[in-house]
Structure formats: C-alpha cells, structure tokens
Write a protein that holds these residues in place. Structure first.
Motif, PDB file in Angstrom:
ATOM      1  N   LEU A  21       0.828  -1.212   0.000  1.00 35.65           N
ATOM      2  CA  LEU A  21       0.000   0.000   0.000  1.00 35.65           C
ATOM      3  C   LEU A  21       0.863   1.262   0.000  1.00 35.65           C
ATOM      4  N   GLN A  22       1.954   1.205   0.756  1.00 37.53           N
ATOM      5  CA  GLN A  22       2.804   2.386   0.813  1.00 37.53           C
ATOM      6  C   GLN A  22       3.469   2.633  -0.545  1.00 37.53           C
ATOM      7  N   ARG A  23       3.746   1.559  -1.275  1.00 36.39           N
ATOM      8  CA  ARG A  23       4.263   1.730  -2.644  1.00 36.39           C
ATOM      9  C   ARG A  23       3.207   2.376  -3.529  1.00 36.39           C
ATOM     10  N   VAL A  24       1.960   1.899  -3.385  1.00 39.72           N
ATOM     11  CA  VAL A  24       0.890   2.504  -4.179  1.00 39.72           C
ATOM     12  C   VAL A  24       0.722   3.972  -3.797  1.00 39.72           C
ATOM     13  N   ALA A  25       0.872   4.256  -2.493  1.00 37.49           N
ATOM     14  CA  ALA A  25       0.760   5.649  -2.040  1.00 37.49           C
ATOM     15  C   ALA A  25       1.806   6.514  -2.729  1.00 37.49           C
ATOM     16  N   LEU A  26       2.987   5.944  -2.877  1.00 34.01           N
ATOM     17  CA  LEU A  26       4.060   6.683  -3.553  1.00 34.01           C
ATOM     18  C   LEU A  26       3.734   6.855  -5.031  1.00 34.01           C
ATOM     19  N   ALA A  27       3.191   5.793  -5.633  1.00 32.54           N
ATOM     20  CA  ALA A  27       2.785   5.894  -7.042  1.00 32.54           C
ATOM     21  C   ALA A  27       1.716   6.960  -7.212  1.00 32.54           C
ATOM     22  N   ARG A  28       0.796   7.001  -6.259  1.00 33.23           N
ATOM     23  CA  ARG A  28      -0.258   8.013  -6.315  1.00 33.23           C
ATOM     24  C   ARG A  28       0.337   9.419  -6.231  1.00 33.23           C
ATOM     25  N   ALA A  29       1.324   9.572  -5.338  1.00 33.75           N
ATOM     26  CA  ALA A  29       1.937  10.893  -5.198  1.00 33.75           C
ATOM     27  C   ALA A  29       2.695  11.275  -6.467  1.00 33.75           C
ATOM     28  N   LEU A  30       3.279  10.274  -7.148  1.00 35.58           N
ATOM     29  CA  LEU A  30       4.056  10.564  -8.353  1.00 35.58           C
ATOM     30  C   LEU A  30       3.177  10.782  -9.576  1.00 35.58           C
ATOM     31  N   ALA A  31       1.897  10.421  -9.471  1.00 39.21           N
ATOM     32  CA  ALA A  31       1.036  10.357 -10.654  1.00 39.21           C
ATOM     33  C   ALA A  31       0.959  11.667 -11.428  1.00 39.21           C
ATOM     34  N   SER A  32       0.881  12.782 -10.715  1.00 41.52           N
ATOM     35  CA  SER A  32       0.742  14.052 -11.431  1.00 41.52           C
ATOM     36  C   SER A  32       2.108  14.657 -11.743  1.00 41.52           C
ATOM     37  N   ASN A  33       3.141  13.865 -11.602  1.00 43.75           N
ATOM     38  CA  ASN A  33       4.510  14.307 -11.874  1.00 43.75           C
ATOM     39  C   ASN A  33       4.878  15.580 -11.103  1.00 43.75           C
ATOM     40  N   PRO A  34       4.807  15.505  -9.770  1.00 38.24           N
ATOM     41  CA  PRO A  34       4.998  16.706  -8.968  1.00 38.24           C
ATOM     42  C   PRO A  34       6.466  17.096  -8.825  1.00 38.24           C
TER      43      PRO A  34
ATOM     44  N   SER B  68      11.732  -5.052   7.884  1.00 35.46           N
ATOM     45  CA  SER B  68      12.251  -5.599   6.626  1.00 35.46           C
ATOM     46  C   SER B  68      11.754  -4.805   5.427  1.00 35.46           C
ATOM     47  N   VAL B  69      10.535  -4.278   5.537  1.00 32.61           N
ATOM     48  CA  VAL B  69       9.952  -3.539   4.418  1.00 32.61           C
ATOM     49  C   VAL B  69      10.501  -2.124   4.366  1.00 32.61           C
ATOM     50  N   ARG B  70      10.816  -1.582   5.548  1.00 31.59           N
ATOM     51  CA  ARG B  70      11.326  -0.212   5.612  1.00 31.59           C
ATOM     52  C   ARG B  70      12.494   0.018   4.682  1.00 31.59           C
ATOM     53  N   GLY B  71      13.450  -0.911   4.760  1.00 32.76           N
ATOM     54  CA  GLY B  71      14.648  -0.777   3.946  1.00 32.76           C
ATOM     55  C   GLY B  71      14.326  -0.715   2.467  1.00 32.76           C
ATOM     56  N   GLN B  72      13.415  -1.625   2.033  1.00 33.67           N
ATOM     57  CA  GLN B  72      13.034  -1.647   0.609  1.00 33.67           C
ATOM     58  C   GLN B  72      12.439  -0.314   0.181  1.00 33.67           C
ATOM     59  N   ILE B  73      11.540   0.207   1.005  1.00 32.12           N
ATOM     60  CA  ILE B  73      10.870   1.464   0.659  1.00 32.12           C
ATOM     61  C   ILE B  73      11.896   2.593   0.564  1.00 32.12           C
ATOM     62  N   LEU B  74      12.840   2.615   1.510  1.00 30.58           N
ATOM     63  CA  LEU B  74      13.837   3.688   1.503  1.00 30.58           C
ATOM     64  C   LEU B  74      14.733   3.606   0.277  1.00 30.58           C
ATOM     65  N   THR B  75      15.143   2.386  -0.066  1.00 27.17           N
ATOM     66  CA  THR B  75      15.956   2.222  -1.277  1.00 27.17           C
ATOM     67  C   THR B  75      15.191   2.710  -2.490  1.00 27.17           C
ATOM     68  N   MET B  76      13.908   2.357  -2.528  1.00 28.70           N
ATOM     69  CA  MET B  76      13.101   2.765  -3.658  1.00 28.70           C
ATOM     70  C   MET B  76      12.987   4.282  -3.733  1.00 28.70           C
ATOM     71  N   LEU B  77      12.803   4.906  -2.573  1.00 28.97           N
ATOM     72  CA  LEU B  77      12.731   6.372  -2.535  1.00 28.97           C
ATOM     73  C   LEU B  77      14.008   6.983  -3.087  1.00 28.97           C
ATOM     74  N   ASN B  78      15.138   6.440  -2.634  1.00 31.98           N
ATOM     75  CA  ASN B  78      16.422   6.953  -3.119  1.00 31.98           C
ATOM     76  C   ASN B  78      16.548   6.852  -4.626  1.00 31.98           C
ATOM     77  N   ASN B  79      16.140   5.685  -5.162  1.00 30.12           N
ATOM     78  CA  ASN B  79      16.225   5.489  -6.614  1.00 30.12           C
ATOM     79  C   ASN B  79      15.321   6.448  -7.373  1.00 30.12           C
ATOM     80  N   LEU B  80      14.090   6.572  -6.863  1.00 34.94           N
ATOM     81  CA  LEU B  80      13.133   7.447  -7.542  1.00 34.94           C
ATOM     82  C   LEU B  80      13.645   8.874  -7.589  1.00 34.94           C
TER      83      LEU B  80
END
Lengths: 319, 287
Positions: free
Chosen positions: A155-168, A183-195
């Motif tokens: 869900l938190q990934r979808v939340a991030l996708a939602r935030a990115l949707a309008s290309n802010p 365990s999930v925290r690390g994945q989300i943070l890595t993803m944030l860094n990449n994005l």
C-alpha cells in the motif's frame, strides 16, 4: 539555484478546548528548499512536523507568515486558485491503512490522482498508471486490487505511485515508514532513493526515526515544540550536533543516552526563551531570554544559548 | 474476541449475519418478511374475494370457511382486506422512506463536510423537526391540505429526512479528516466530488441497516394516521383504518375486525425491526 519552496515565519496555533489556551504548532518557522533536494524533518510527536506539511499542502491555513512555491505566494490564495499548484506538490501519508478509500481499486486511485493532468487521454492515463506501478516495483495485477487485499508495504508503494502520478516537483512524506515492518522499511527507503535519483523530485521527509533521516536526507531540520532548533546538512548534523535536543535524539538511538533529557515535553506556551529549559542538563541562567536561530557556520544554524559552551558530543557507536 | 472478528470478516454478508444471530432466526425473519411482501405483490392474482366489495347480507359475520377472518360492518372480507393492505402499507412506507433517504442523505453529507453555518443551520432545523410531535404535524398538514396518499407519504418522508441527515452527518464528520479524503483533496478533487464520490459510499452501510427500521416506523405511522382518519381514504384496505373501524365493534364481541389487521401490523413491524437489528450488527463490526 532557484528556490522551489520557501516558507517565511509561518505561525500556526490551535485553540485548546480547556481554558482558552493555545497550542503553538508552528512558531515562526522559516525554511527553503532547492530543486532535487531531500529535506529531513525530525522531532517528537507534537513538534509541528505534520502541521508544517499540511500547511504546505494547504490542508490547513497558517495564521501568519507566507509560503512561496516557485516564487509565488500561495498561503493567501483561495482553494480554487491553489488548485493548479496541487499538481506540483503531493503527499504520502503515514498510515497506509487509512490513506486509501476502501471502495476504490488501485487503478481508480491512480486515475483519480491524475485528474489535474488534463493533457492526457483516459487511455494514456491508464498506461501511465501501469508505468507508475512498475516504478514502485509492483506488477500490473495490482491495478484491480482493493486496499484490503494488499499488505502495508504494498500500500505504501501505491501511495508513492499516487503521489508521483501528477509528476509533482515536491513530495511531502509524512513518516512513510513508521507503520511498516523493519524488513519492508529498507526496501521502501531504497526505492525512494532510486526514484529521487531518476526523477529529481524534491522530497520533504518527516520522521522520528533518525536512521531513516540519515539514510535519505541531504539536509536536516530538527523541530521541537513548533520551533526549528537546528538545521544543517546531514553529515554535519550527525557528526557535530550542537543543540542539546538533537544530541539527545542521536544519543537515544545508539543507546549511550549520554545526553538524555529530563521529563517530557512541556506544553507549548508562548514563552520567549529556550523551550528546552527545565529538561536540559546544560541550562544556565540566561537561557530563558529570547533567542533566535543563529548561524554557526555558513550552512549550520542552531537555536541554543550555550551551543558553543557545552562539551563536545561524544559519538562512540552510531548506527 | 479478535479471533471472532477474524472469522467473521472472511464470511459474506448473509454468512456474517447468520454467524452472529443463528441460522433459524435469520432464515425465519427474512423468509417470513419476503413471504409477506410476495403475498402483497401477488394479491390481485390470488383467488381472494374483492376487498372493497360490500355485501350487506353478510355483515359482521364471524370467521368461517367462507370468510377466514370474518367480515366487517360493510360485509367486506377481512382476510382479503388484510392481504391487500400489505400493498398499501408497504408501498406507502417504502416510498416515504426512499423519499426521506434521497433528500436526507445528501443533506447530511453536505452539512457534515462543509461545516460552519450551513451545518449549524441544518442541524438546528433537524432538531426543530424532530422536536415537534409527528402526529400533530401530520394532523395539521393533512387538515390544511387534503386526505390523499401523496400527503401521507410527504408527512412520513418529512420526518425521515432529519433521521438520515443526522446519521450521515455523524459519519461524514470524522471521515472528512481521514487520510484518504485528504489525499483526494491533495489530488485536486473539488468538494462535490469529494463528498459524493469519496466520502458518501463509505457512509452508506448504516443507512442500509436503518432502512427496515424506518419502514417499520413508517408502517406504524401510516396506520396511526389512518386510525385517526387522516391517512388512507376509505374504503382502501389499510391496517390502521381497519383497526379503527373494528374498534367500535370490539365491545360487542366482534373481535375479528381489529385483531387480524392488528396482528398483521404487529408481525410486519416486528420483522422489520429484527431485520434492521441484524443488518446493524454488520455495521458495528466494521471498524
């Protein structure tokens, strides 16, 4: 570089029900953000972190002060005129369980958040929704799922996708990992860094978890009872924290507790002096006098009378 | 307790109601209620006697094989009238409830979401309506206009508006601060879309649970108004007016005129209440 967001002397107080007292959530907060930067905001509950974000997104109105987005003053704009700016500034909420409408599928949610993007047709929006899911490392099967069919991390990934949707240009992340498993925290943070690397979006990330802040921020603001008490680049802050409150936060993480504070946060009454008075082991006569943020070096500000007179911070084993 | 919630959340709606209330009571409640409604719907094609045909030769005859529930003071068949009255009472009740819901629900949602003076004004108006005795209002309204079916529906619907607007308002007020509504705002939704697309669908479950209860109340109300001679025009079959007409003959031992429509009214209201209670338990478990 041009300033993307600038907040000048924002002040916000809430009326408390009992006895006409006021809770000061933002006390003359000023800060600015450059494009592509990640700003971390640290502080305990009630320090005004979320209020700052909500003020920035115009989910609440500040009492005084001004907020500039791309040089345009927005805090006075009526909601209708602020609408075009909504596309530019988005938010990820703390609790994934309450930040999704239980009646809508992921696709509905993503399409709904693209409604300000008028240049795309419905089918292009669908494609973009799919692309967004890939960006947050979720497959196309998630498009048709309802929130209760997904885990907190998904869900938190979808939340991030939602935030990115309008290309802010800016995304405000309110404790994005607080309600997730370690365990999930690390994945989300890595993803944030990449994005951030790929898109160059500016992040404002609020957390009370210093490891999160340390891993992702360029610059850190420490808040205590509505005030900014220290602001500096992330390495400087963790290397040489000056404010006793920052030191207490950092020493609490590595469990040395060398700078432990006494008691609990005292309600934010509008007294001019140091708000940490009474909890701080370094306080002396004079601390109760009115103070402001003062520059220590060109990029390091602190709000403490005794910042230069207290013993060096001993860091033994930082996380 | 958590185990209980876990089990019940995996079941579908009917299974969840049965899980809570037991299969016998659930099946009998819904079964009898549906049977009553079917009976009312099929009344014209069933081999019943004409409910509004007077027969002066067999006035006030007691229950017999020819007239199961006897006949009334006009010689009309009480059994057939009781069955045909299902149509009158349920149709009137349902239309007044639906009318009340259609007006009350959007009003409540708007009032709760917008807040401020709109909210205070609407809430005060609802309180005034609810504070005024309904029978008195109905008498005044029907006396001032006329004794028609449409007016009965209007009176009952009018009193259903505040019930639903207040209920929806109380659900919308906490929902408007919830994260997904803020997220909808951040995404650029305008207020009407937030209210009717993002909030309202999540506030409807208790409305559905309230529907049968309102119907029960409306049946009672319509019967009550008819009992006072203000509801359904004579000789249309209707429980309230039948009870009223029969009440005069009760003292002479002609009990069948009032007792049978009274029983029908009692059973219908009771079943509708049961039905509402069972649906309500769905809502209680949600959060």
């Amino acid at each position: 570089m041009k300033k993307l967001v600038e907040i000048k002397e924002a002040f916000k107080s809430f009326n408390l029900r009992s006895g006409g007292k006021k809770l000061i959530a933002l006390d003359n907060v000023s800060l600015s953000l450059k494009k592509g930067e990640t700003l971390g905001i640290v502080g305990e509950s009630g320090s005004g972190k979320s209020t700052l974000g909500k003020a920035l997104l115009k989910l609440l109105q500040i009492d005084s002060g001004s907020i500039f987005i791309k040089g345009q003053e927005v805090s006075d704009l009526p909601n209708i005129e602020f609408r075009p700016y909504r596309e530019k500034i988005q938010m990820v909420f703390q609790n994934p369980a309450t930040s999704f409408n239980p009646m809508l599928t992921v696709e509905d949610v993503l399409l709904d958040s693209m409604q300000l993007v008028i240049e795309l047709s419905k089918n292009e929006k669908r494609l973009r929704a799919l692309k967004l899911l890939q960006d947050v490392e979720l497959g196309s099967r998630f498009l048709s799922l309802y929130p209760h069919e997904m885990s907190g991390g998904q869900l938190q990934r979808v939340a991030l996708a939602r935030a990115l949707a309008s290309n802010p240009d800016i995304i405000f992340l309110d404790e994005p990992t607080a309600s997730l498993d370690m365990s999930v925290r690390g994945q989300i943070l890595t993803m944030l860094n990449n994005l951030q690397k790929n898109r160059g979006t500016t992040f404002i990330i609020v957390s009370h978890d210093l490891r999160v802040i340390r891993g992702i921020s360029d610059r850190v603001v420490v808040m205590y009872l509505g005030q900014i008490v220290e602001e500096s680049p992330v390495e400087v802050l963790f290397d040489r924290p000056l404010h006793p409150y920052t030191r207490a936060l950092i020493s609490a993480v590595d469990e040395t507790d060398s700078d432990r504070l006494k008691g609990e946060a005292i309600s934010a009454e509008n007294k001019p002096g140091c708000k940490l008075l009474g909890r701080c082991q370094y306080s002396k006569a004079g601390c109760e006098e009115e103070q402001s943020l003062s520059m220590v070096t060109s990029n390091h500000q602190v709000r403490c009378w005794r910042a230069n007179n207290i013993p060096q911070f001993s860091k033994e084993k930082l996380p | 307790m958590t185990e209980y919630f876990e089990i019940s959340s995996r079941l579908n709606i009917l299974q969840r109601i049965i899980f809570r209330h037991g299969s016998i009571s659930v099946y009998s409640t819904f079964g009898i209620l549906i049977a009553i409604i079917l009976l009312g719907m099929l009344a014209p094609i069933l081999p019943l006697q004409d409910p509004i045909k007077p027969n002066l030769l067999s006035k006030l005859s007691p229950p017999s094989l020819e007239h199961f529930f006897g006949t009334d003071h006009n010689g009309m068949d009480v059994f057939s009238r009781t069955i045909f009255a299902i149509r009158t009472d349920f149709t009137l009740a349902l239309s007044s409830v639906v009318l009340g819901v259609l007006i009350g629900v959007p009003l409540g949602a708007i009032s709760g979401y917008l807040g401020g003076w709109i909210d205070s004004t609407l809430t005060r108006i609802s309180e005034v309506i609810q504070g005024f005795p309904q029978i008195l209002f109905g008498m005044a309204f029907i006396a001032a206009t006329s004794n028609s079916l449409w007016n009965v529906v209007l009176v009952v619907a009018f009193y259903n508006i505040p019930v639903y607007s207040k209920m929806v308002r109380s659900i919308v007020v906490p929902l408007k601060e919830i994260d997904y509504v803020l997220a909808a705002k951040v995404a650029g939704n305008k207020s009407p879309r937030i209210i009717f697309f993002h909030i309202l669908p999540n506030a409807l479950t208790p409305v559905f649970a309230q529907l049968p209860l309102s119907c029960a109340y409306a049946v009672q109300m319509i019967a009550g108004l008819s009992f006072l001679g203000l509801g359904v025009p004579i000789p249309m079959p209707e429980w309230g007016s039948m009870i009223q007409a029969g009440a005069n003959y009760m003292v002479f031992g002609k009990w069948w005129l009032s007792i049978f429509p009274g029983l029908a009214l009692f059973v219908s209201v009771w079943l509708l209440n049961m039905c509402s209670r069972m649906l309500q338990s769905l809502w209680e478990r949600r959060e």
